[in-house]
Design a protein around this motif. Structure first.
Motif, PDB file in Angstrom:
ATOM      1  N   ALA A 197       0.824  -1.215   0.000  1.00 15.04           N
ATOM      2  CA  ALA A 197       0.000   0.000   0.000  1.00 15.04           C
ATOM      3  C   ALA A 197       0.854   1.261   0.000  1.00 15.04           C
ATOM      4  O   ALA A 197       0.521   2.249  -0.660  1.00 15.04           O
ATOM      5  N   ARG A 198       1.979   1.235   0.739  1.00 16.55           N
ATOM      6  CA  ARG A 198       2.851   2.412   0.801  1.00 16.55           C
ATOM      7  C   ARG A 198       3.587   2.642  -0.516  1.00 16.55           C
ATOM      8  O   ARG A 198       3.832   3.776  -0.909  1.00 16.55           O
ATOM      9  N   HIS A 199       3.926   1.563  -1.202  1.00 13.00           N
ATOM     10  CA  HIS A 199       4.785   1.684  -2.379  1.00 13.00           C
ATOM     11  C   HIS A 199       4.019   1.670  -3.704  1.00 13.00           C
ATOM     12  O   HIS A 199       4.635   1.901  -4.750  1.00 13.00           O
ATOM     13  N   VAL A 200       2.714   1.404  -3.671  1.00 11.35           N
ATOM     14  CA  VAL A 200       1.982   1.290  -4.936  1.00 11.35           C
ATOM     15  C   VAL A 200       1.989   2.586  -5.748  1.00 11.35           C
ATOM     16  O   VAL A 200       1.868   2.524  -6.983  1.00 11.35           O
ATOM     17  N   PRO A 201       2.141   3.796  -5.145  1.00  9.45           N
ATOM     18  CA  PRO A 201       2.266   4.989  -5.995  1.00  9.45           C
ATOM     19  C   PRO A 201       3.391   4.902  -7.011  1.00  9.45           C
ATOM     20  O   PRO A 201       3.357   5.573  -8.046  1.00  9.45           O
ATOM     21  N   LEU A 202       4.406   4.061  -6.732  1.00 10.54           N
ATOM     22  CA  LEU A 202       5.498   3.907  -7.692  1.00 10.54           C
ATOM     23  C   LEU A 202       5.018   3.259  -8.986  1.00 10.54           C
ATOM     24  O   LEU A 202       5.620   3.460 -10.043  1.00 10.54           O
ATOM     25  N   LEU A 203       3.938   2.475  -8.911  1.00 15.62           N
ATOM     26  CA  LEU A 203       3.373   1.925 -10.138  1.00 15.62           C
ATOM     27  C   LEU A 203       2.778   3.036 -11.002  1.00 15.62           C
ATOM     28  O   LEU A 203       2.909   3.028 -12.228  1.00 15.62           O
ATOM     29  N   ALA A 204       2.114   3.992 -10.323  1.00 14.02           N
ATOM     30  CA  ALA A 204       1.594   5.149 -11.057  1.00 14.02           C
ATOM     31  C   ALA A 204       2.745   5.934 -11.672  1.00 14.02           C
ATOM     32  O   ALA A 204       2.650   6.413 -12.816  1.00 14.02           O
ATOM     33  N   MET A 205       3.838   6.056 -10.909  1.00 14.08           N
ATOM     34  CA  MET A 205       5.018   6.745 -11.430  1.00 14.08           C
ATOM     35  C   MET A 205       5.518   6.077 -12.700  1.00 14.08           C
ATOM     36  O   MET A 205       5.867   6.740 -13.690  1.00 14.08           O
ATOM     37  N   LEU A 206       5.535   4.746 -12.704  1.00 12.36           N
ATOM     38  CA  LEU A 206       6.023   3.999 -13.863  1.00 12.36           C
ATOM     39  C   LEU A 206       5.171   4.279 -15.103  1.00 12.36           C
ATOM     40  O   LEU A 206       5.666   4.209 -16.231  1.00 12.36           O
ATOM     41  N   LYS A 207       3.890   4.603 -14.881  1.00  6.96           N
ATOM     42  CA  LYS A 207       2.987   4.899 -16.001  1.00  6.96           C
ATOM     43  C   LYS A 207       3.041   6.362 -16.437  1.00  6.96           C
ATOM     44  O   LYS A 207       2.538   6.713 -17.499  1.00  6.96           O
ATOM     45  N   MET A 208       3.635   7.229 -15.589  1.00  2.49           N
ATOM     46  CA  MET A 208       3.651   8.656 -15.907  1.00  2.49           C
ATOM     47  C   MET A 208       4.981   9.137 -16.477  1.00  2.49           C
ATOM     48  O   MET A 208       5.012  10.095 -17.235  1.00  2.49           O
ATOM     49  N   ILE A 209       6.084   8.494 -16.086  1.00  2.00           N
ATOM     50  CA  ILE A 209       7.373   8.924 -16.623  1.00  2.00           C
ATOM     51  C   ILE A 209       7.460   8.521 -18.092  1.00  2.00           C
ATOM     52  O   ILE A 209       6.730   7.636 -18.552  1.00  2.00           O
ATOM     53  N   PRO A 210       8.322   9.165 -18.876  1.00  2.00           N
ATOM     54  CA  PRO A 210       8.460   8.778 -20.286  1.00  2.00           C
ATOM     55  C   PRO A 210       8.742   7.283 -20.425  1.00  2.00           C
ATOM     56  O   PRO A 210       9.462   6.693 -19.607  1.00  2.00           O
ATOM     57  N   HIS A 211       8.182   6.682 -21.458  1.00  2.00           N
ATOM     58  CA  HIS A 211       8.294   5.233 -21.606  1.00  2.00           C
ATOM     59  C   HIS A 211       9.749   4.792 -21.743  1.00  2.00           C
ATOM     60  O   HIS A 211      10.142   3.730 -21.244  1.00  2.00           O
ATOM     61  N   TYR A 212      10.566   5.606 -22.416  1.00  4.16           N
ATOM     62  CA  TYR A 212      11.965   5.222 -22.569  1.00  4.16           C
ATOM     63  C   TYR A 212      12.674   5.159 -21.220  1.00  4.16           C
ATOM     64  O   TYR A 212      13.549   4.322 -21.001  1.00  4.16           O
ATOM     65  N   LEU A 213      12.273   6.045 -20.277  1.00  2.00           N
ATOM     66  CA  LEU A 213      12.866   6.021 -18.943  1.00  2.00           C
ATOM     67  C   LEU A 213      12.400   4.788 -18.175  1.00  2.00           C
ATOM     68  O   LEU A 213      13.184   4.150 -17.455  1.00  2.00           O
ATOM     69  N   ALA A 214      11.123   4.439 -18.335  1.00  4.78           N
ATOM     70  CA  ALA A 214      10.607   3.227 -17.699  1.00  4.78           C
ATOM     71  C   ALA A 214      11.354   1.994 -18.205  1.00  4.78           C
ATOM     72  O   ALA A 214      11.707   1.099 -17.419  1.00  4.78           O
ATOM     73  N   TYR A 585      -1.417  13.914  -8.702  1.00  4.23           N
ATOM     74  CA  TYR A 585      -1.296  13.263  -7.395  1.00  4.23           C
ATOM     75  C   TYR A 585      -0.505  14.115  -6.406  1.00  4.23           C
ATOM     76  O   TYR A 585      -0.713  14.017  -5.200  1.00  4.23           O
ATOM     77  N   ILE A 586       0.403  14.923  -6.898  1.00  5.84           N
ATOM     78  CA  ILE A 586       1.155  15.782  -5.977  1.00  5.84           C
ATOM     79  C   ILE A 586       0.224  16.811  -5.356  1.00  5.84           C
ATOM     80  O   ILE A 586       0.268  17.071  -4.150  1.00  5.84           O
ATOM     81  N   ASP A 587      -0.651  17.402  -6.187  1.00  2.00           N
ATOM     82  CA  ASP A 587      -1.644  18.337  -5.648  1.00  2.00           C
ATOM     83  C   ASP A 587      -2.545  17.646  -4.633  1.00  2.00           C
ATOM     84  O   ASP A 587      -2.894  18.220  -3.592  1.00  2.00           O
ATOM     85  N   LEU A 588      -2.934  16.410  -4.933  1.00  2.00           N
ATOM     86  CA  LEU A 588      -3.812  15.681  -4.021  1.00  2.00           C
ATOM     87  C   LEU A 588      -3.109  15.346  -2.715  1.00  2.00           C
ATOM     88  O   LEU A 588      -3.716  15.434  -1.642  1.00  2.00           O
ATOM     89  N   LEU A 589      -1.855  14.962  -2.792  1.00  2.00           N
ATOM     90  CA  LEU A 589      -1.097  14.660  -1.576  1.00  2.00           C
ATOM     91  C   LEU A 589      -0.942  15.900  -0.706  1.00  2.00           C
ATOM     92  O   LEU A 589      -1.064  15.828   0.528  1.00  2.00           O
ATOM     93  N   MET A 590      -0.678  17.034  -1.337  1.00  2.00           N
ATOM     94  CA  MET A 590      -0.544  18.272  -0.573  1.00  2.00           C
ATOM     95  C   MET A 590      -1.869  18.650   0.081  1.00  2.00           C
ATOM     96  O   MET A 590      -1.909  19.080   1.238  1.00  2.00           O
ATOM     97  N   LEU A 591      -2.966  18.469  -0.665  1.00  2.00           N
ATOM     98  CA  LEU A 591      -4.286  18.750  -0.109  1.00  2.00           C
ATOM     99  C   LEU A 591      -4.595  17.807   1.039  1.00  2.00           C
ATOM    100  O   LEU A 591      -5.106  18.228   2.098  1.00  2.00           O
TER     101      LEU A 591
END
Length: 604
Positions: A197-214, A585-591
């Motif tokens: 649960a704590r680390h699952v945001p990294l999956l979202a990160m994997l979908k948001m960074i450029p595909h070549y970086l992933a 998600y950064i805006d949501l986390l700050m909120l």
């Protein structure tokens, strides 16, 4: 560990720089604010008033001018993406082929009863929880939730009954009380659950960074060093829990939230997330599941957008390989609608196989992705109308899961091989829920009535011969076959709830071809592309993103992130993030942090 942190520092610095780049380039304003939350207005029960929102019929003169985006499908993933874009001031048109908006979150009424079709309960709706923050923002705080009782689920395995209780400590403690001697296994499972649960945001990160970086992170081996969640995503659930305990019934309790995939072919991460999702409790929308669409649509309309039904999209329009709009089929003509952004909530299979020309589907990139996926399992639903109010009949909000044996892998393998008569008589697995007992407004809206929903899995092949035929035109064989199974399921439910004997006034059943017709679900799948281990290999996770091979075309919903209402909503947020070039998600986390601070101050 020191080497790992050296590797992580540039990664986190790049995320921070990326965030500030987007905020500086595209504007500092957050889409999500405390000020948008308004005091909840009274529940709207008038049918005409609700139909004006949920059943706004399509016509050419209703198409808003100067559209910023088009969304195909009004499931919660499509509405979430549209509402987030509307928060950014975008004018969005959502097109729904059915006669009401909401997708699997819509409801229908028959003979004085109201039934939901897909939403049974939702977790993480506690005050200050991330999903609660998200849903409040997408509905301006108008969507209200009723918490189920602390004992939200019961599981029958063979002849034994086990119970799940909500609460950070109550959840593991209740399992320990029911499985003495398995305390260590339960503690280890809960630890892994928290880690996922704590680390699952990294999956979202994997979908948001450029595909070549992933791809670089994956091929270099850095990805699996970043977090154990990627290894747990790729691991079979059975392999992980098998190392924790040999107790088959406890293994079943770690796997009981069934979504069509046996434990030996499902991702441990997904099963752990599902259990964690309800650990703090379970909730149901006050007023029924159609309230979700009812309160998201005004957010879309306020920005100049619309949600129109009876608008079947037949194809996505392309110009020089770029998505430029859609064609809606009305009677014998096509109506073309144009926008610079097209978003599909129709699912990855429908989008590539039916809405785009074959040359797109047959590109190596698309072909290899679709070849890695499977159609999801279908389901069989029975909707039961009961004479009498839920409290009078002693019906509770607790859901009941029934398994005929403790080995779910063996059970599901046997299920696939059973003859039709054997399925009806044995009913190896079944789910029972009482929506009317979860929503205190049900008895006010439908006095003297209650409802029950029954569910079991159903391979599409059972009913495929009636695919493409309209409801009530499929003949006596289809009707007899589905009602035979429905009657056996009702009989099984009455064994558990004998007070229902003689109280049943209405019964209807829905098969995978029903889902295919009403929801355009490919092969009647419940949760989009199959939620198996293949789908959660890191390479596939990185490729199952909102951006597509077609410029201007994006995906949203369950296929972007994961299954269920929460998975579809997160798919919508990932989609809106891609369209807006903002990390929402950064805006949501700050909120969320600001809100939690206020909650602590209020309680101190």
């Amino acid at each position: 560990m020191y080497v790992l942190w050296i590797l992580l520092i540039p990664f986190f610095l790049s995320i921070v720089l990326l965030y500030f780049y987007f905020r500086l380039y595209y504007g500092w304003g957050s889409l999500f604010t405390e000020e948008c939350i308004q005091p909840p207005r009274p529940l709207v029960t008038d049918k005409k008033s609700r139909d004006k929102v949920l059943k706004q019929g399509f016509s050419q003169d209703k198409i808003p001018p100067n559209l910023d985006a088009l969304v195909i499908g009004s499931g919660v993933g499509g509405l979430a993406a549209a509402a987030a874009l509307a928060k950014a001031g975008k004018r969005v048109l959502v097109l729904e082929q059915h006669d009401q908006a909401g997708g699997s979150c819509h409801t229908f009424q028959e003979h004085g009863y109201e039934f939901d079709v897909g939403l049974h309960y939702v977790g993480q709706m506690h005050e200050g929880g991330m999903f609660r923050v998200i849903m409040d923002q997408l509905t301006d705080g108008q969507l209200q939730w009723n918490r189920l009782g602390d004992q939200y689920d019961s599981v029958i395995i063979g002849h034994k009954v086990y119970r799940l209780y909500a609460g950070k400590q109550e959840f593991p403690d209740s399992l320990k009380n029911q499985f003495p001697g398995e305390e260590e296994a339960i503690d280890k499972f809960v630890t892994l659950m928290k880690k996922v649960a704590r680390h699952v945001p990294l999956l979202a990160m994997l979908k948001m960074i450029p595909h070549y970086l992933a791809l670089f992170l994956l091929k270099s081996g850095l990805l699996h060093r970043l977090s154990p969640v990627f290894r747990l995503a790729e691991s079979s659930h059975q392999d992980v829990v098998g190392r924790l305990t040999s107790n088959k019934e406890l293994q079943t309790m770690f796997s009981y939230l069934f979504y069509g995939v046996p434990p030996n072919d499902s991702s441990f991460m997904i099963n752990a997330l599902l259990l964690h999702h309800y650990k703090r409790g379970a909730w149901y929308p006050r007023g029924g599941s159609s309230e979700i669409a009812f309160h998201m649509i005004p957010v879309i309309e306020r920005a100049g957008g619309m949600v129109l039904v009876r608008a079947p999209v037949k194809r996505i329009l392309l110009n020089n390989g770029r998505a430029t709009g859609v064609a809606v089929q009305k009677k014998d003509k096509e109506i073309c609608i144009y926008a610079p952004v097209v978003i599909s909530d129709a699912g990855i299979f429908n989008t590539y196989e039916h809405l785009l020309p074959p040359e797109v589907r047959n590109t190596p990139e698309v072909d290899s992705l679709l070849s890695s996926l499977q159609y999801g399992m279908g389901c069989f639903l029975v909707f039961v109308g009961i004479c009498g109010a839920s409290d009078e009949l002693g019906l509770k909000s607790t859901n009941l899961w029934i398994y005929s044996e403790s080995d779910l892998n063996s059970l599901m393998e046997k299920f696939q091989s059973l003859e039709w008569e054997e399925v009806c008589e044995q009913l190896p697995l079944m789910f029972i829920t009482f929506p009317s007992a979860k929503d205190p407004t049900y008895s006010q809206r439908h006095p003297g009535h209650s409802c029950m929903t029954l569910l079991t899995m159903a391979p599409y092949d059972w009913f495929h011969q009636w695919s493409g035929q309209k409801p009530r035109q499929r003949g006596d064989e289809y009707q007899g076959m589905k009602m035979q199974l429905a009657e056996h399921m009702v009989e099984r439910a009455i064994k558990e709830f004998p007070q229902l004997q003689g109280k049943i006034e209405y019964m209807e059943a829905a098969t995978p071809v029903s889902n295919e017709y009403y929801l355009r679900a490919p092969k009647g799948s419940m949760y989009g592309a199959e939620q198996n281990c293949s789908r959660y290999q890191c390479e596939i996770i990185g490729r199952m993103r909102s951006q597509t091979v077609v410029p201007g075309l994006y995906l949203t919903g369950q296929d972007v992130f994961s299954s269920g209402v929460a998975g579809a909503v997160h798919g919508g947020l990932l989609c809106a993030s891609a369209v807006l070039n903002k990390i929402l998600y950064i805006d949501l986390l700050m909120l969320k942090k600001r809100l939690k601070r206020r909650i602590r101050q209020r309680r101190s």
